[in-house]
Design an enzyme around this catalytic site. Structure first.
Site, PDB file in Angstrom:
ATOM      1  N   LYS A  70       0.832  -1.209   0.000  1.00 43.26           N
ATOM      2  CA  LYS A  70       0.000   0.000   0.000  1.00 43.26           C
ATOM      3  C   LYS A  70       0.861   1.251   0.000  1.00 43.26           C
ATOM      4  O   LYS A  70       0.679   2.150  -0.817  1.00 43.26           O
ATOM      5  CB  LYS A  70      -0.909  -0.001   1.237  1.00 43.26           C
ATOM      6  CG  LYS A  70      -1.596   1.327   1.481  1.00 43.26           C
ATOM      7  CD  LYS A  70      -2.442   1.305   2.726  1.00 43.26           C
ATOM      8  CE  LYS A  70      -1.745   1.612   4.008  1.00 43.26           C
ATOM      9  NZ  LYS A  70      -1.483   3.037   4.284  1.00 43.26           N
ATOM     10  N   ASN A  71       1.819   1.312   0.935  1.00 44.53           N
ATOM     11  CA  ASN A  71       2.569   2.557   1.089  1.00 44.53           C
ATOM     12  C   ASN A  71       3.500   2.839  -0.084  1.00 44.53           C
ATOM     13  O   ASN A  71       3.886   3.990  -0.294  1.00 44.53           O
ATOM     14  CB  ASN A  71       3.350   2.547   2.401  1.00 44.53           C
ATOM     15  CG  ASN A  71       2.431   2.708   3.597  1.00 44.53           C
ATOM     16  OD1 ASN A  71       1.247   3.018   3.439  1.00 44.53           O
ATOM     17  ND2 ASN A  71       2.958   2.491   4.793  1.00 44.53           N
ATOM     18  N   CYS A 101      -5.121  12.770  13.087  1.00 40.95           N
ATOM     19  CA  CYS A 101      -5.378  11.393  12.709  1.00 40.95           C
ATOM     20  C   CYS A 101      -6.245  10.774  13.805  1.00 40.95           C
ATOM     21  O   CYS A 101      -6.356  11.343  14.885  1.00 40.95           O
ATOM     22  CB  CYS A 101      -4.034  10.684  12.601  1.00 40.95           C
ATOM     23  SG  CYS A 101      -4.149   8.975  12.173  1.00 40.95           S
ATOM     24  N   ARG A 109      -0.537  14.311  13.539  1.00 41.48           N
ATOM     25  CA  ARG A 109       0.470  13.861  12.564  1.00 41.48           C
ATOM     26  C   ARG A 109       0.818  15.065  11.699  1.00 41.48           C
ATOM     27  O   ARG A 109       0.184  15.317  10.682  1.00 41.48           O
ATOM     28  CB  ARG A 109      -0.064  12.711  11.712  1.00 41.48           C
ATOM     29  CG  ARG A 109      -0.114  11.405  12.480  1.00 41.48           C
ATOM     30  CD  ARG A 109      -0.698  10.290  11.661  1.00 41.48           C
ATOM     31  NE  ARG A 109       0.210   9.801  10.629  1.00 41.48           N
ATOM     32  CZ  ARG A 109      -0.094   8.801   9.811  1.00 41.48           C
ATOM     33  NH1 ARG A 109      -1.242   8.197   9.899  1.00 41.48           N
ATOM     34  NH2 ARG A 109       0.763   8.401   8.889  1.00 41.48           N
ATOM     35  N   LEU A 163       7.359  19.153   7.910  1.00 41.74           N
ATOM     36  CA  LEU A 163       8.584  18.849   7.154  1.00 41.74           C
ATOM     37  C   LEU A 163       8.341  18.922   5.651  1.00 41.74           C
ATOM     38  O   LEU A 163       9.226  19.316   4.890  1.00 41.74           O
ATOM     39  CB  LEU A 163       9.112  17.459   7.531  1.00 41.74           C
ATOM     40  CG  LEU A 163       9.523  17.270   8.997  1.00 41.74           C
ATOM     41  CD1 LEU A 163       9.938  15.824   9.257  1.00 41.74           C
ATOM     42  CD2 LEU A 163      10.669  18.208   9.368  1.00 41.74           C
ATOM     43  N   ASP A 168       3.885   0.261  12.235  1.00 45.87           N
ATOM     44  CA  ASP A 168       2.700  -0.359  11.623  1.00 45.87           C
ATOM     45  C   ASP A 168       2.502  -1.816  12.053  1.00 45.87           C
ATOM     46  O   ASP A 168       1.509  -2.446  11.666  1.00 45.87           O
ATOM     47  CB  ASP A 168       2.790  -0.269  10.090  1.00 45.87           C
ATOM     48  CG  ASP A 168       2.532   1.148   9.585  1.00 45.87           C
ATOM     49  OD1 ASP A 168       2.072   1.996  10.371  1.00 45.87           O
ATOM     50  OD2 ASP A 168       2.799   1.406   8.392  1.00 45.87           O
ATOM     51  N   ARG A 226      -8.733  -0.423   3.974  1.00 45.73           N
ATOM     52  CA  ARG A 226      -7.810   0.590   3.457  1.00 45.73           C
ATOM     53  C   ARG A 226      -6.464  -0.038   3.105  1.00 45.73           C
ATOM     54  O   ARG A 226      -5.783   0.438   2.205  1.00 45.73           O
ATOM     55  CB  ARG A 226      -7.555   1.678   4.514  1.00 45.73           C
ATOM     56  CG  ARG A 226      -8.722   2.576   4.744  1.00 45.73           C
ATOM     57  CD  ARG A 226      -8.346   3.675   5.690  1.00 45.73           C
ATOM     58  NE  ARG A 226      -7.209   4.425   5.157  1.00 45.73           N
ATOM     59  CZ  ARG A 226      -6.605   5.424   5.766  1.00 45.73           C
ATOM     60  NH1 ARG A 226      -7.028   5.816   6.944  1.00 45.73           N
ATOM     61  NH2 ARG A 226      -5.602   6.057   5.213  1.00 45.73           N
TER      62      ARG A 226
HETATM   63  C1  UD1 Z   1       4.256   6.580   6.712  1.00 42.66           C
HETATM   64  C2  UD1 Z   1       3.357   5.411   6.416  1.00 42.66           C
HETATM   65  C3  UD1 Z   1       2.684   4.922   7.708  1.00 42.66           C
HETATM   66  C4  UD1 Z   1       3.733   4.654   8.776  1.00 42.66           C
HETATM   67  C5  UD1 Z   1       4.673   5.833   8.943  1.00 42.66           C
HETATM   68  C6  UD1 Z   1       5.834   5.548   9.874  1.00 42.66           C
HETATM   69  C7  UD1 Z   1       2.647   5.887   4.173  1.00 42.66           C
HETATM   70  C8  UD1 Z   1       1.542   6.272   3.264  1.00 42.66           C
HETATM   71  N1  UD1 Z   1       2.346   5.825   5.465  1.00 42.66           N
HETATM   72  O1  UD1 Z   1       3.435   7.645   7.188  1.00 42.66           O
HETATM   73  O2  UD1 Z   1       1.983   3.730   7.401  1.00 42.66           O
HETATM   74  O3  UD1 Z   1       3.082   4.408  10.001  1.00 42.66           O
HETATM   75  O4  UD1 Z   1       5.234   6.214   7.679  1.00 42.66           O
HETATM   76  O5  UD1 Z   1       6.553   4.471   9.411  1.00 42.66           O
HETATM   77  O6  UD1 Z   1       3.738   5.588   3.739  1.00 42.66           O
HETATM   78  N2  UD1 Z   1       6.639  13.955  11.294  1.00 42.66           N
HETATM   79  C9  UD1 Z   1       6.801  15.291  11.620  1.00 42.66           C
HETATM   80  N3  UD1 Z   1       6.587  16.228  10.660  1.00 42.66           N
HETATM   81  C10 UD1 Z   1       6.245  15.905   9.372  1.00 42.66           C
HETATM   82  C11 UD1 Z   1       6.103  14.541   9.037  1.00 42.66           C
HETATM   83  C12 UD1 Z   1       6.306  13.584  10.023  1.00 42.66           C
HETATM   84  O7  UD1 Z   1       7.100  15.616  12.758  1.00 42.66           O
HETATM   85  O8  UD1 Z   1       6.079  16.802   8.538  1.00 42.66           O
HETATM   86  C13 UD1 Z   1       6.867  12.909  12.314  1.00 42.66           C
HETATM   87  C14 UD1 Z   1       5.599  12.105  12.607  1.00 42.66           C
HETATM   88  O9  UD1 Z   1       4.781  12.740  13.565  1.00 42.66           O
HETATM   89  C15 UD1 Z   1       6.187  10.804  13.108  1.00 42.66           C
HETATM   90  C16 UD1 Z   1       7.477  10.663  12.292  1.00 42.66           C
HETATM   91  O10 UD1 Z   1       7.760  11.952  11.782  1.00 42.66           O
HETATM   92  O11 UD1 Z   1       6.517  10.887  14.461  1.00 42.66           O
HETATM   93  C17 UD1 Z   1       7.393   9.680  11.153  1.00 42.66           C
HETATM   94  O12 UD1 Z   1       6.261   9.974  10.353  1.00 42.66           O
HETATM   95  P1  UD1 Z   1       6.283   9.753   8.786  1.00 42.66           P
HETATM   96  O13 UD1 Z   1       7.373   8.801   8.439  1.00 42.66           O
HETATM   97  O14 UD1 Z   1       6.269  11.060   8.093  1.00 42.66           O
HETATM   98  O15 UD1 Z   1       4.884   9.063   8.531  1.00 42.66           O
HETATM   99  P2  UD1 Z   1       4.000   9.113   7.230  1.00 42.66           P
HETATM  100  O16 UD1 Z   1       4.854   9.353   6.031  1.00 42.66           O
HETATM  101  O17 UD1 Z   1       2.832  10.003   7.460  1.00 42.66           O
END
Ligand code: UD1
Length: 420
Positions: free
Chosen positions: A22-23, A116, A121, A125, A304, A396
């Site tokens: 999926k991801n 979320c 979330r 970044l 996950d 999903r």
């Molecule tokens: C992706 C995966 C999700 C998985 C997650 C962590 C997809 C579609 N989803 O989500 O299934 O649980 O990686 O492996 O690929 N963060 C910030 N600022 C940002 C973005 C992230 O602080 O702008 C933090 C988040 O709160 C979290 C960490 O970074 O603590 C990792 O999140 P991130 O890897 O970005 O998750 P997603 O890409 O949303």
């Protein structure tokens, strides 16, 4: 809304085939915006999130057709550069269109995802990265409004490893002018799948698979076909099911390298694991040993898989702790598991599990994707009947999970109806 009705206590045995990730699909699909033309995305799982991404891209003028696992995507006529709230609220990964739209068309309007089900979330970044690449960004009535004539290469150092921000910035940087260096980049296999796809499209990226990516921007990319990697979380979920309820289960069509954190912990729990080229076979232990885990970015134990591991540890012979360092509040499954008889106490971002508890079937409610997987696993183990409500969360991210589990010997059926 559908529900699952599970008669617990059945032994699992046999082979289960793993679908595409999926991801990975959710990153590969929007990347097609980067070059006009026709693409085939092989091994694309048939999931609600993929449908949501399809609808979002279609609303921008992209045409998409599915035949089996192959998505044919045509990006000749992209004429709208917006991701409206109606799509983003269903799926946060919709933000992946920001980078490609900005890089290819110089503008993007993307709804802010908001919170979320289990907590905040942020997407700071993504936004800061686009700004560093030279985009002007305004936040207007819940939308990110981004503009750039042409993005310019820069150095981006993430203070947190983020899968989504790495993917988004990468998709923006491939068409930027000059060199972009991304430090502390995420190295999840789905990012590697995306980076390799971009290279096939003509992008110049060094350091793929490492935490430092160097991108030499190019003027133009061209369409290319791509194969989606197998879903390591679906594979991990099936391995946990096998360890809890199995005799011997072969998880086929996966990449064992992507699963090493999970298979190592399963061995610690007493399971016998044998690794093939594209498969992992697990023999369930007679008695599960308690194994504490702490989630971390890849190649660490995936967040996950945290919920599923808590279910497994509820049946282990002794206490354990599951700590989530990625999402501190991702524990909505815990009160539902407690309703099934598990003994779990939450202490900040950790679940302290007593283990050795007999799970007994009842009605439980899914709150998010991985939480629902944890409840289905618990239902497979629990004595008697378990109803898992609101399984649209599960749909999903798991393709035909009930059919796959039934093939292994589980007694699980989907009941359709409004009231669930
Ligand atoms: C992706 C995966 C999700 C998985 C997650 C962590 C997809 C579609 N989803 O989500 O299934 O649980 O990686 O492996 O690929 N963060 C910030 N600022 C940002 C973005 C992230 O602080 O702008 C933090 C988040 O709160 C979290 C960490 O970074 O603590 C990792 O999140 P991130 O890897 O970005 O998750 P997603 O890409 O949303």
């Amino acid at each position: 809304m559908d529900k699952f009705v599970i008669q617990g206590g059945k032994k699992l045995n046999g082979t289960v085939a793993i679908s595409g990730a999926k991801n990975a699909s959710l990153a590969l699909m929007p990347a097609t915006i980067l070059a006009s033309g026709s693409y085939k995305l092989l091994n694309t799982p048939d999931l609600r999130d993929v449908t949501t991404m399809s609808r979002l891209l279609q609303s921008m003028g992209v045409t998409i057709a599915r035949k089996g696992g192959v998505l044919t995507i045509n990006t000749f006529r992209v004429n709208k550069f917006e991701a409206p709230y109606e799509h983003v609220k269903k799926m946060r990964a919709s933000i992946y269109v920001l980078g490609p739209l900005l890089a290819r068309y110089g503008e993007a309007k993307v709804s802010l995802p908001g919170g979320c089900a289990w907590g905040p979330r942020p997407v700071n970044l993504h936004i800061e990265g686009m700004k560093k690449l030279g985009a002007s960004i305004e936040l207007d009535r819940g939308y990110i409004v981004a503009k750039a004539k042409r993005l310019k290469g820069t150095k981006i150092v993430f203070n947190v490893s983020s899968v989504g921000a790495t993917g988004n910035i990468l998709m923006a940087a491939v068409l930027a002018k000059g060199t972009t260096r991304i430090e502390n980049a995420a190295i999840e296999p789905e990012i590697t799948n995306l980076a390799e796809f971009l290279v096939m499209m003509g992008a110049k990226i060094d350091g793929i698979g490492s935490t430092t990516l160097e991108v030499q921007g190019v003027d133009e990319l061209h369409p290319h076909d791509v194969t989606t990697i197998p879903d390591r979380i679906e594979a991990g979920t099936m391995l946990v099911a096998a360890a809890m309820c199995g005799r011997k289960v072969k998880v086929d069509g996966c990449n064992p390298d992507h699963l090493s954190a999970v298979t190592a912990r399963l061995e610690d729990a007493g399971a016998k694991v044998s690794i093939g080229d594209n498969s992992v076979t697990l023999q369930a232990p007679r008695e599960l040993k308690p194994v504490s885990v702490t989630t971390a970015a890849y190649p660490g134990f995936p967040t996950d898989m945290q919920a599923q591991w808590i279910t497994l540890m509820s049946c282990a012979h002794g206490p354990s702790t599951v700590t989530d360092t990625i999402y501190f509040d991702r524990f909505k499954h815990v009160p539902e598991l407690v309703r099934l008889g598990a003994d779990i106490e939450l202490k900040e971002n950790a679940a302290v599990i007593l283990g050795k508890k007999k799970l007994v079937g009842t009605t439980v409610m899914s709150t998010d994707l991985r939480a629902s997987a944890a409840l289905v696993l618990a239902g497979l183990k629990a004595e008697g009947e378990t109803e898992v409500l609101r399984i649209y969360h599960l749909d999903r991210g798991y393709e035909s999970i009930e059919k796959k589990l039934r093939k292994l010997g589980a007694e699980i059926r989907r009941v359709s109806g409004e009231e669930f």
